[in-house]
Design a protein around this motif. Structure first.
Motif, mmCIF file in Angstrom:
data_model
loop_
_atom_site.group_PDB
_atom_site.id
_atom_site.type_symbol
_atom_site.label_atom_id
_atom_site.label_comp_id
_atom_site.label_asym_id
_atom_site.label_seq_id
_atom_site.Cartn_x
_atom_site.Cartn_y
_atom_site.Cartn_z
ATOM 1 N N ILE A 145 0.834 -1.200 0.000
ATOM 2 C CA ILE A 145 0.000 0.000 0.000
ATOM 3 C C ILE A 145 0.875 1.259 0.000
ATOM 4 C CG2 ILE A 145 -1.789 1.244 1.290
ATOM 5 C CD1 ILE A 145 -2.440 -1.502 2.652
ATOM 6 N N SER A 146 0.545 2.221 -0.871
ATOM 7 C CA SER A 146 1.319 3.469 -0.923
ATOM 8 C C SER A 146 1.119 4.261 0.368
ATOM 9 C CB SER A 146 0.861 4.331 -2.096
ATOM 10 O OG SER A 146 0.998 3.635 -3.309
ATOM 11 N N PRO A 147 2.207 4.854 0.912
ATOM 12 C CA PRO A 147 2.085 5.610 2.167
ATOM 13 C C PRO A 147 1.591 7.036 1.939
ATOM 14 C CG PRO A 147 4.385 5.414 1.551
ATOM 15 C CD PRO A 147 3.599 4.737 0.468
ATOM 16 N N THR A 149 1.289 9.120 4.838
ATOM 17 C CA THR A 149 1.807 9.903 5.973
ATOM 18 C C THR A 149 3.278 9.518 6.163
ATOM 19 O OG1 THR A 149 1.324 8.194 7.611
ATOM 20 C CG2 THR A 149 -0.420 9.832 7.211
ATOM 21 N N ALA A 150 4.024 10.397 6.856
ATOM 22 C CA ALA A 150 5.437 10.103 7.114
ATOM 23 C C ALA A 150 5.560 8.861 8.005
ATOM 24 C CB ALA A 150 6.109 11.314 7.757
ATOM 25 N N ALA A 151 4.603 8.700 8.934
ATOM 26 C CA ALA A 151 4.638 7.523 9.824
ATOM 27 C C ALA A 151 4.476 6.235 9.016
ATOM 28 C CB ALA A 151 3.542 7.628 10.884
ATOM 29 N N ALA A 152 3.616 6.270 7.998
ATOM 30 C CA ALA A 152 3.427 5.072 7.162
ATOM 31 C C ALA A 152 4.701 4.768 6.374
ATOM 32 C CB ALA A 152 2.242 5.264 6.225
ATOM 33 N N LEU A 226 -1.385 -6.416 -12.118
ATOM 34 C CA LEU A 226 -2.712 -6.544 -11.540
ATOM 35 C C LEU A 226 -2.640 -6.593 -10.014
ATOM 36 C CD1 LEU A 226 -5.401 -6.445 -12.666
ATOM 37 C CD2 LEU A 226 -5.397 -8.913 -12.987
ATOM 38 N N SER A 227 -1.693 -7.387 -9.492
ATOM 39 C CA SER A 227 -1.613 -7.499 -8.040
ATOM 40 C C SER A 227 -0.682 -6.415 -7.502
ATOM 41 C CB SER A 227 -1.093 -8.879 -7.666
ATOM 42 O OG SER A 227 -0.657 -8.845 -6.331
ATOM 43 N N HIS A 228 -1.230 -5.512 -6.723
ATOM 44 C CA HIS A 228 -0.485 -4.323 -6.316
ATOM 45 C C HIS A 228 -1.217 -3.728 -5.120
ATOM 46 C CE1 HIS A 228 2.697 -2.159 -8.637
ATOM 47 N NE2 HIS A 228 2.544 -1.328 -7.643
ATOM 48 N N TYR A 229 -0.616 -2.815 -4.429
ATOM 49 C CA TYR A 229 -1.306 -2.102 -3.341
ATOM 50 C C TYR A 229 -1.868 -3.071 -2.301
ATOM 51 C CZ TYR A 229 -1.335 1.489 -6.948
ATOM 52 O OH TYR A 229 -0.976 2.372 -7.922
ATOM 53 N N ALA A 230 -1.223 -4.217 -2.144
ATOM 54 C CA ALA A 230 -1.867 -5.283 -1.391
ATOM 55 C C ALA A 230 -1.646 -5.182 0.108
ATOM 56 C CB ALA A 230 -1.380 -6.624 -1.900
ATOM 57 N N PRO A 231 -2.740 -5.232 0.883
ATOM 58 C CA PRO A 231 -2.581 -5.403 2.326
ATOM 59 C C PRO A 231 -2.164 -6.845 2.605
ATOM 60 C CG PRO A 231 -4.924 -5.343 1.732
ATOM 61 C CD PRO A 231 -4.131 -5.176 0.455
ATOM 62 N N ARG A 232 -1.691 -7.126 3.816
ATOM 63 C CA ARG A 232 -1.306 -8.514 4.137
ATOM 64 C C ARG A 232 -2.555 -9.361 4.352
ATOM 65 N NH1 ARG A 232 2.862 -5.521 6.813
ATOM 66 N NH2 ARG A 232 4.751 -5.802 5.560
ATOM 67 N N LEU A 284 -8.253 6.547 1.513
ATOM 68 C CA LEU A 284 -8.234 5.135 1.122
ATOM 69 C C LEU A 284 -7.043 4.340 1.675
ATOM 70 C CD1 LEU A 284 -9.382 2.811 -0.700
ATOM 71 C CD2 LEU A 284 -7.877 3.669 -2.492
ATOM 72 N N PHE A 285 -5.818 4.783 1.349
ATOM 73 C CA PHE A 285 -4.656 3.968 1.704
ATOM 74 C C PHE A 285 -4.446 3.907 3.223
ATOM 75 C CE2 PHE A 285 -2.840 4.998 -2.714
ATOM 76 C CZ PHE A 285 -3.322 3.819 -3.245
ATOM 77 N N GLN A 286 -4.724 5.028 3.912
ATOM 78 C CA GLN A 286 -4.563 5.040 5.360
ATOM 79 C C GLN A 286 -5.568 4.073 6.007
ATOM 80 O OE1 GLN A 286 -2.190 6.215 7.157
ATOM 81 N NE2 GLN A 286 -3.141 5.609 9.110
ATOM 82 N N LEU A 287 -6.810 4.086 5.557
ATOM 83 C CA LEU A 287 -7.821 3.187 6.133
ATOM 84 C C LEU A 287 -7.492 1.728 5.804
ATOM 85 C CD1 LEU A 287 -11.207 5.106 5.708
ATOM 86 C CD2 LEU A 287 -9.463 5.262 7.490
ATOM 87 N N MET A 288 -6.949 1.481 4.607
ATOM 88 C CA MET A 288 -6.538 0.103 4.275
ATOM 89 C C MET A 288 -5.442 -0.363 5.230
ATOM 90 S SD MET A 288 -6.654 0.203 0.108
ATOM 91 C CE MET A 288 -5.628 -1.243 -0.186
ATOM 92 N N ARG A 289 -4.509 0.541 5.524
ATOM 93 C CA ARG A 289 -3.454 0.192 6.494
ATOM 94 C C ARG A 289 -4.031 -0.133 7.860
ATOM 95 N NH1 ARG A 289 1.858 1.156 5.403
ATOM 96 N NH2 ARG A 289 1.951 1.979 3.295
ATOM 97 N N GLU A 290 -4.998 0.696 8.294
ATOM 98 C CA GLU A 290 -5.583 0.493 9.624
ATOM 99 C C GLU A 290 -6.336 -0.834 9.690
ATOM 100 O OE1 GLU A 290 -6.091 5.292 10.299
ATOM 101 O OE2 GLU A 290 -7.834 4.005 10.659
ATOM 102 N N LEU A 291 -7.113 -1.139 8.647
ATOM 103 C CA LEU A 291 -7.857 -2.409 8.652
ATOM 104 C C LEU A 291 -6.887 -3.585 8.578
ATOM 105 C CD1 LEU A 291 -10.963 -1.583 6.431
ATOM 106 C CD2 LEU A 291 -10.800 -1.657 8.922
ATOM 107 N N ASP A 292 -5.791 -3.396 7.824
ATOM 108 C CA ASP A 292 -4.779 -4.446 7.708
ATOM 109 C C ASP A 292 -4.158 -4.746 9.078
ATOM 110 O OD1 ASP A 292 -3.319 -6.294 6.309
ATOM 111 O OD2 ASP A 292 -1.799 -4.867 5.621
#
Ligand code: TXA
Ligand code: MG
Length: 325
Positions: A145-147, A149-152, A226-232, A284-292
């Motif tokens: 997932i693309s970051p 925030t600096a923390a990500a 096709l497979s990209h931006y993938a959460p774990r 989007l990307f921040q929420l994906m990180r949080e759910l991940d």
């Protein structure tokens, strides 16, 4: 600690590190980038090494406003000129015929180079200080997932960059749109923060026919795997609006578009409570990180309205997903 505020002394130190050929993580208005000198192969090589990115996936060169493009680009079509005049500085990347000084490693041997003039003031300042284009892919490990925030960035890359310049959360949160201007009419290679409708107001940009061809060797934008931006955690796209579900299994995290059902599931995030695609893209990307990170075994995402910026959001979710259910 490499994470620093973008003060004048820190920007000067980051510029000095880039001049030495080191890599620095930088804020842009789309997502954070991992930057290095874009005209020296050994500097660009660090990016591939840190990200664990295959070298068949070319990099974008970032330039300051007013940069003499003739250094890196052989020819600008009238459509390219118009798109630049309208969207630069901003979240639009143009693929253009390259000059010989652009290293093959940066373009993966292609005869074209992707160029973008980002709007973020910290990145603009850094580009003015270094005086060379900065190659910068998103500052995540390859395929992740693309970051935004600096923390990500720190979570993704740790101590590997010489600095992580903290420019605050990215205002757009989704990557630039990429338009191939080596062909006439121009072709949209990646939907992004500038919508197709906005592009078409300026130039007759075409969308390539949908095909399974994203995995083809001859694919035009080699990074568009096709497979990209993938959460774990495996992510699935729901065919039906999630608000219609009758029950919410435990161990599943839900990514709602706007509407939340009652009673609420245990783990969820809402992309845009006010139904604004721009807000959804930024989150989007921040929420994906949080759910991940939530400990759920599965993530289920709401259908995305496919208009305007919804196209880019849908594209990222499809690439992140293990399928539809
Ligand atoms: O918003 C953005 O564009 C961010 C920020 C950091 O600027 N950057 C970014 O870079 O998303 P990256 O490397 O994650 O994605 C760049 C995409 C890749 O899919 C790559 O294949 C494509 O651009 N690309 C680069 N050079 C190309 C070229 N010459 N022809 C076609 N596609 C190219
Ligand atoms: Mg990327």
């Amino acid at each position: 600690m490499p994470l620093v505020a973008p003060t004048a002394p820190n920007l000067a130190a980051a510029a000095a590190a880039l001049e030495k050929g080191l890599a620095v993580a930088v804020p842009t208005e789309t997502v954070y980038g991992l930057a290095a000198c874009g005209l020296r192969p050994e500097a660009a090589a660090r990016i591939f090494e840190i990200k664990n990115r295959p070298t068949f996936d070319p990099l974008i060169l970032h330039v300051p406003a007013g940069f003499d493009l003739g250094r890196i680009v052989r020819f600008l079509s009238p459509a390219a000129e118009k798109l630049m005049a309208r969207f630069w500085p901003g979240p639009l990347t143009l693929v253009l015929p390259k000059t010989a000084i652009v290293p093959d490693l940066v373009t993966s041997g292609l005869d074209s180079v992707a160029v973008r003039c980002p709007a973020h003031p910290v990145m603009q300042e850094l580009l003015r200080l270094v005086k060379f284009p900065l190659a910068a892919p998103s500052a995540n490990r390859f395929g992740r997932i693309s970051p935004t925030t600096a923390a990500a960035v720190q979570e993704e890359l740790g101590e590997a960059p010489a600095f992580i310049l903290d420019g605050g959360p990215c205002s757009l949160g989704i990557e630039s749109s990429i338009v191939d201007c080596t062909v006439d009419p121009p072709v949209l290679l990646r939907p992004g923060a500038v919508t197709l409708e906005e592009l078409q107001e300026i130039a007759p940009v075409k969308v390539p026919p949908k095909s399974a061809g994203r995995h083809d060797e001859a694919q035009k934008s080699p990074g568009q795997l096709l497979s990209h931006y993938a959460p774990r955690t495996p992510l699935y796209l729901s065919k039906r609006p999630l608000s219609l579900l009758e029950e919410f299994p435990d161990h599943t995290a839900f990514l709602f578009w706007k509407e939340v059902p009652t009673p609420l599931p245990k783990i969820f995030r809402v992309l845009t409570p006010s139904a604004q695609p721009r807000e959804a893209a930024a989150r989007l990307f921040q929420l994906m990180r949080e759910l991940d990170a939530s400990g759920a075994k599965k993530i289920l995402a709401d259908p995305i309205p496919p208009e305007g910026l919804g196209q880019a959001i849908l594209d990222r979710l499809q690439r992140a997903s293990s399928g539809e259910i």
